[in-house]
Design a protein around this motif. Structure first.
Motif, short mmCIF file in Angstrom:
data_model
loop_
_atom_site.label_atom_id
_atom_site.label_comp_id
_atom_site.label_asym_id
_atom_site.label_seq_id
_atom_site.Cartn_x
_atom_site.Cartn_y
_atom_site.Cartn_z
N ALA A 264 0.21 5.13 -2.66
CA ALA A 264 0.39 4.38 -3.92
C ALA A 264 0.00 5.23 -5.13
N TRP B 94 -0.98 -1.59 -2.88
CA TRP B 94 -2.19 -0.78 -3.10
C TRP B 94 -2.19 -0.06 -4.44
N CYS C 15 -7.89 -0.55 -4.64
CA CYS C 15 -8.76 -1.25 -3.71
C CYS C 15 -10.19 -1.10 -4.26
N TYR D 195 -20.67 0.58 -5.42
CA TYR D 195 -19.86 0.75 -4.20
C TYR D 195 -20.72 1.35 -3.08
N GLU E 135 -8.64 13.93 2.13
CA GLU E 135 -8.91 12.49 2.23
C GLU E 135 -7.59 11.74 2.19
N ILE F 95 -10.93 6.41 5.30
CA ILE F 95 -11.76 5.21 5.44
C ILE F 95 -10.90 3.98 5.10
N GLY F 96 -10.67 3.17 6.11
CA GLY F 96 -9.97 1.89 5.88
C GLY F 96 -8.53 2.04 5.49
N ASN G 247 3.33 -1.32 1.05
CA ASN G 247 2.02 -0.68 0.87
C ASN G 247 1.94 -0.01 -0.50
N HIS H 84 -3.51 0.37 8.07
CA HIS H 84 -2.53 -0.31 7.21
C HIS H 84 -1.15 0.34 7.27
N GLY I 54 -5.98 7.91 1.81
CA GLY I 54 -6.29 6.53 1.42
C GLY I 54 -7.43 6.54 0.43
N GLY J 97 2.01 10.37 -0.96
CA GLY J 97 2.70 10.58 0.32
C GLY J 97 2.06 9.74 1.39
N SER J 98 2.63 9.81 2.59
CA SER J 98 2.16 8.92 3.65
C SER J 98 1.35 9.64 4.72
N ALA J 99 0.37 8.91 5.25
CA ALA J 99 -0.42 9.37 6.38
C ALA J 99 0.47 9.61 7.61
N LEU K 260 -4.57 12.30 -0.53
CA LEU K 260 -3.22 11.81 -0.23
C LEU K 260 -3.24 10.29 -0.23
N ASP K 261 -2.27 9.68 -0.89
CA ASP K 261 -2.17 8.21 -0.87
C ASP K 261 -0.72 7.81 -1.09
C1 LIG Z 1 -8.33 -0.50 1.89
S1 LIG Z 1 -7.89 0.83 0.83
C2 LIG Z 1 -9.22 1.95 1.19
C3 LIG Z 1 -9.49 2.86 0.03
C4 LIG Z 1 -10.77 3.69 0.16
N1 LIG Z 1 -10.69 4.64 1.26
C5 LIG Z 1 -11.96 2.79 0.32
O1 LIG Z 1 -12.50 2.72 1.43
O2 LIG Z 1 -12.35 2.12 -0.66
C6 LIG Z 1 -6.50 1.56 1.68
C7 LIG Z 1 -5.92 2.77 0.97
O3 LIG Z 1 -4.97 3.37 1.87
C8 LIG Z 1 -3.77 3.66 1.17
N2 LIG Z 1 -2.64 3.64 2.11
C9 LIG Z 1 -2.07 2.58 2.71
N3 LIG Z 1 -1.07 2.97 3.51
C10 LIG Z 1 -1.00 4.33 3.42
C11 LIG Z 1 -0.18 5.34 4.00
N4 LIG Z 1 0.82 5.03 4.85
N5 LIG Z 1 -0.41 6.62 3.67
C12 LIG Z 1 -1.40 6.97 2.79
N6 LIG Z 1 -2.20 6.06 2.20
C13 LIG Z 1 -2.01 4.76 2.51
C14 LIG Z 1 -3.71 2.59 0.09
O4 LIG Z 1 -2.87 2.95 -0.97
C15 LIG Z 1 -5.17 2.43 -0.30
O5 LIG Z 1 -5.53 3.34 -1.33
#
Ligand SMILES: C[S@@+](CC[C@H](N)C(=O)[O-])C[C@H]1O[C@@H](n2cnc3c(N)ncnc32)[C@H](O)[C@@H]1O
Length: 272
Positions: A91, A14, A18, A43, A66, A134-135, A10, A139, A68, A116-118, A88-89
């Motif tokens: 990547a 990422w 995205c 967007y 937020e 969101i989205g 991931n 993942h 991701g 960091g991670s969710a 937090l993300d």
């Molecule tokens: C599909 S994108 C969505 C980005 C944004 N929210 C949007 O809707 O355009 C997924 C995002 O989640 C992040 N992501 C994936 N796995 C994650 C995790 N375990 N912890 C935090 N972020 C994560 C990715 O790096 C990416 O920025």
């Protein structure tokens, strides 16, 4: 795949923001405030329902996390509501973009946007009034843990606004079975699961996101059962409806009707 492998994949996948496909379509190559404004406008026009998940809440002075971040459109919009915004993300690319956007707004950015991670949110229990994601959580490789982490960091009465992919969408019910039938005859060198993931999230090299889950409303209710209240809206639609190779109904005409029944995404508003 182990959790460690999913996280590493991931972080790498990422790192390309995205929304890069949209930026390319718009001919965007830089990150000047004017260029980002053009990106954000496009967007938010593509996801016209998104803003109301922000403006319906009164975020002024509220602590908002937020998870991701992607290209940062939503994050910037959240911060512009005079909220106390945190990001937090997993990547580095999205983290850098959000820090840059906050700096452009004259905000403190380095410690508020973290890598960091969710699955292990780096904040104590009951830290936030709101969590937006969101989205992203589908993942992570462990949706149950991700939702329990969101619950943990919310204050009592705090709200989570989460988008997850709908398992009962038109894409899942019609397009994918038709594609599967076709793939019995035409091989494209990747597994069918990968092919489906690429229909949802693909980078500029044509690779699919490393891990994706799709959930039903029943599954969502189970995942969010610790919350005191939960509301689910269905939003977004694939592309268009084709008949004999011609577009007979464009996507924007489907957003307020068919999409609300069998759209791509579930928007969950859950109160702790
Ligand atoms: C599909 S994108 C969505 C980005 C944004 N929210 C949007 O809707 O355009 C997924 C995002 O989640 C992040 N992501 C994936 N796995 C994650 C995790 N375990 N912890 C935090 N972020 C994560 C990715 O790096 C990416 O920025």
């Amino acid at each position: 795949m182990s959790q460690q492998t999913i996280d590493a994949k991931n972080a790498e996948f990422w790192n390309e923001l995205c929304g890069t496909w949209l930026a390319r379509t718009l001919g965007i190559t830089d990150v000047s405030p004017e260029t980002l404004r053009r990106f954000d406008e496009a967007y938010l026009a593509f996801y016209p329902y998104l803003e109301k998940y922000v403006t319906k809440q009164n975020l002024k002075g509220k602590k908002v996390l937020e998870i991701g971040l992607g290209y940062g459109t939503l994050g910037q919009f959240l911060a512009q509501q005079d909220s106390d915004y945190y990001g937090l993300d997993i990547a580095q690319g999205p983290v850098d973009m959000m820090r840059y956007r906050l700096t452009q707004l004259g905000r403190q950015s380095s410690y508020k946007v973290q890598l960091g991670s969710a699955l292990d949110i780096p904040y104590p229990d009951e830290s936030f009034d709101y969590v937006y994601s969101i989205g992203c959580l589908h993942h992570t490789g462990n949706l149950g843990k991700a939702v329990s982490e969101v619950y943990r960091v919310l204050i009592p009465g705090g709200k989570a606004i989460v988008m997850l992919y709908n398992q009962h969408s038109f894409r899942q019910l019609v397009t994918i079975p038709l594609t599967r039938l076709r793939s019995l005859f035409v091989a494209d060198g990747r597994t069918f699961a990968e092919h489906i993931r690429a229909m949802y999230d693909m980078n500029s090299g044509g690779e699919a996101a490393p891990f994706t889950e799709y959930v039903s409303q029943t599954k969502v209710k189970h995942l969010f059962q610790s919350f005191s209240q939960i509301k689910i809206d269905i939003q977004n639609f694939d592309t268009y409806i084709l008949f004999r190779g011609r577009v007979i109904i464009p996507r924007e005409k489907l957003l307020n009707n068919l999409a609300r029944l069998i759209g791509l995404d579930l928007y969950i508003t859950a109160t702790k």
